[in-house]
Design an enzyme around this catalytic site. Structure first.
Site, PDB file in Angstrom:
ATOM      1  N   ASN A 319     -11.092 -15.916  28.204  1.00 29.25           N
ATOM      2  CA  ASN A 319     -11.038 -17.081  27.318  1.00 29.25           C
ATOM      3  C   ASN A 319     -11.868 -16.839  26.069  1.00 29.25           C
ATOM      4  OD1 ASN A 319     -13.310 -17.121  29.042  1.00 29.25           O
ATOM      5  ND2 ASN A 319     -13.682 -19.292  28.589  1.00 29.25           N
ATOM      6  N   ILE A 320     -11.319 -17.225  24.921  1.00 26.58           N
ATOM      7  CA  ILE A 320     -11.963 -17.062  23.622  1.00 26.58           C
ATOM      8  C   ILE A 320     -12.082 -18.457  23.000  1.00 26.58           C
ATOM      9  CG2 ILE A 320     -11.888 -15.897  21.399  1.00 26.58           C
ATOM     10  CD1 ILE A 320     -12.070 -13.995  23.767  1.00 26.58           C
ATOM     11  N   GLU A 321     -13.321 -18.965  22.914  1.00 30.05           N
ATOM     12  CA  GLU A 321     -13.538 -20.303  22.391  1.00 30.05           C
ATOM     13  C   GLU A 321     -13.720 -20.276  20.883  1.00 30.05           C
ATOM     14  OE1 GLU A 321     -16.775 -22.003  24.522  1.00 30.05           O
ATOM     15  OE2 GLU A 321     -15.638 -22.259  26.384  1.00 30.05           O
ATOM     16  N   CYS A 330      -7.106 -19.786  26.195  1.00 32.67           N
ATOM     17  CA  CYS A 330      -7.464 -19.544  27.596  1.00 32.67           C
ATOM     18  C   CYS A 330      -7.214 -18.088  27.967  1.00 32.67           C
ATOM     19  CB  CYS A 330      -6.667 -20.473  28.506  1.00 32.67           C
ATOM     20  SG  CYS A 330      -6.971 -22.238  28.186  1.00 32.67           S
ATOM     21  N   GLU A 332      -5.487 -16.876  30.511  1.00 30.24           N
ATOM     22  CA  GLU A 332      -4.102 -16.577  30.879  1.00 30.24           C
ATOM     23  C   GLU A 332      -3.254 -16.311  29.635  1.00 30.24           C
ATOM     24  OE1 GLU A 332      -5.710 -19.716  33.778  1.00 30.24           O
ATOM     25  OE2 GLU A 332      -5.935 -19.109  31.695  1.00 30.24           O
ATOM     26  N   CYS A 363      -4.579 -24.290  33.071  1.00 28.04           N
ATOM     27  CA  CYS A 363      -4.391 -25.591  32.458  1.00 28.04           C
ATOM     28  C   CYS A 363      -2.906 -25.824  32.155  1.00 28.04           C
ATOM     29  CB  CYS A 363      -5.238 -25.721  31.203  1.00 28.04           C
ATOM     30  SG  CYS A 363      -4.715 -24.603  29.867  1.00 28.04           S
ATOM     31  N   CYS A 366      -1.317 -23.466  29.530  1.00 28.60           N
ATOM     32  CA  CYS A 366      -1.180 -22.115  30.088  1.00 28.60           C
ATOM     33  C   CYS A 366      -0.012 -22.047  31.062  1.00 28.60           C
ATOM     34  CB  CYS A 366      -2.477 -21.701  30.774  1.00 28.60           C
ATOM     35  SG  CYS A 366      -3.836 -21.352  29.624  1.00 28.60           S
TER      36      CYS A 366
END
Length: 425
Positions: A319-321, A330, A332, A363, A366
């Site tokens: 995950n890359i925020e 996310c 996935e 989620c 995703c």
């Protein structure tokens, strides 16, 4: 007559005397004439006083050497043995005056060849004998017309022979190596061509098998979706149209043959979607390792995902925020976007894990992205953070599901192909 007899009989006796007189006459004009006394002292030979310094003795020695050396112009007029004895007397006198040696017998000159001769006279006589022998050989060669040996010409011939032999050796040594290199290069080219042909053939077979497998899955999903839509509707006008569309799909994309299904990728089956246990472990380990690439400074919630493609590749994602929360991606979707952007669009398994000691599912967005690229029955493994492959209940801790279960009654690309009798094209 009595007076002439002794004179004639002593001719050989007077020869050294005549040479001595000639030497004394020739050297009378020199600045340092050789003493004519019976036993001259070193001081008399050097024409110096006993009070002379060592530098004066050395300088006078150099002058006498230039004067009395056998090869000097003034000494060439003397008989060889006389010139030699004088030079040796000069050297002996110098050794005595400088303290290097003190040999009375060597420091005196005896012009008439008395019993007190120098130690090196034997060497001089040997050299003279060899010189006479060489002169006799030269005279014999000239008398009998023997050609003179030319050392320079002989060496030139030897050089040419050695050069020719060296060139021949180089040619003999290099030619086989060059021939072997050419043969080796040709063999490598032939092997490369054979490998390329075999690889192309295998690629064609594998591509055909993949196309058949994908066509089979798409056919099954389209037929299942069409039948489900037909069973869930009560409208009598739409159901015949869906049945007709299903029959059209059967004609356009028929199910693949059993042969094509049997040669599909060894880790997958078009009908069962099974993954071998080693591949499952590799997929879960890759998802756990993918968490290290997470960028989550805001939520502090790391997630890792790993996809297994139909050709056996494993694609990892994390995950890359983003400070603008809507820009967060996310794990996935990271893995799916990475795979699709690199040309991989066929997958057989997905593993997802986090730092929570429980199975965390993807989620909603995703799940929709997974639905776009993965089959409904593809296995999805939800792995808790405390998972250990060596634990006795390792398989029980992993929750296995499918996108069909996570997103029931989902919307996919095949629904865009359904007929629209109420309007539209």
């Amino acid at each position: 007559m009595t007076l002439c007899r002794p004179l004639l009989c002593s001719t050989h006796t007077l020869t050294p005397f005549l040479h001595t007189r000639l030497a004394s006459t020739s050297s009378s004009s020199s600045p340092y004439p050789f003493p004519q006394t019976r036993d001259p002292s070193p001081w008399q030979i050097f024409h110096l006083q006993p009070s002379a310094s060592q530098s004066d003795i050395k300088a006078r020695y150099y002058a006498l050497v230039r004067l009395y050396h056998p090869d000097s112009p003034s000494a060439r007029a003397l008989p060889p043995d006389v010139a030699h004895r004088r030079f040796q007397a000069v050297r002996a006198a110098y050794d005595t005056l400088t303290g290097k040696a003190h040999h009375p017998s060597s420091s005196h000159y005896h012009p008439h060849g008395s019993a007190h001769t120098h130690d090196s006279d034997d060497l001089w006589r040997e050299l003279a004998a060899r010189r006479r022998q060489q002169e006799r050989r030269e005279a014999y060669r000239r008398a009998h017309g023997v050609p003179e040996w030319d050392a320079a010409g002989d060496d030139a011939r030897k050089d040419r022979i050695l050069f020719a032999v060296g060139c021949l050796a180089v040619v003999v040594g290099v030619a086989p190596a060059f021939a072997n290199w050419t043969e080796h290069r040709d063999a490598k080219h032939r092997l490369a061509a054979a490998n390329l042909t075999a690889a192309r053939g295998e690629a064609r077979e594998f591509a055909a098998a993949r196309r058949e497998g994908i066509r089979s899955r798409m056919h099954e999903e389209k037929v299942a979706a069409a039948r489900a839509a037909a069973a869930g509707r009560e409208d009598a006008g739409i159901k015949p149209a869906i049945d007709a569309h299903t029959r059209a799909l059967d004609l356009i994309s028929p199910p693949p043959s059993k042969l094509a299904t049997s040669i599909a990728h060894p880790i997958m089956s078009a009908s069962t979607w099974s993954i071998s246990y080693p591949d499952k472990q590799k997929l879960i380990s890759a998802a756990i390792a993918a968490k290290d690439g997470s960028y989550s400074p805001y939520s502090k919630f790391r997630v890792g995902a790993a996809l297994l493609s139909a050709d056996g590749q494993i694609i990892k994602g994390a995950n890359i925020e983003n400070a603008s929360y809507g820009g967060t991606i996310c794990a996935e979707r990271t893995a799916l976007v990475k795979a699709v952007s690199e040309g991989t669009k066929s997958f057989v398994g997905l593993a997802v894990t986090s730092d929570v000691d429980d199975a965390i599912s993807p989620c909603g967005i995703c799940r929709q992205v997974i639905r776009e690229f993965c089959a409904l029955s593809m296995p999805i493994y939800l792995v808790p953070s405390s998972y250990s492959p060596n634990a006795s209940n390792a398989d029980e801790r992993v929750l296995e599901t499918t996108i069909d279960k996570l997103l029931p009654h989902s919307f996919g690309p095949e629904h865009l192909e359904l007929p629209r009798p109420g309007g539209g094209k």
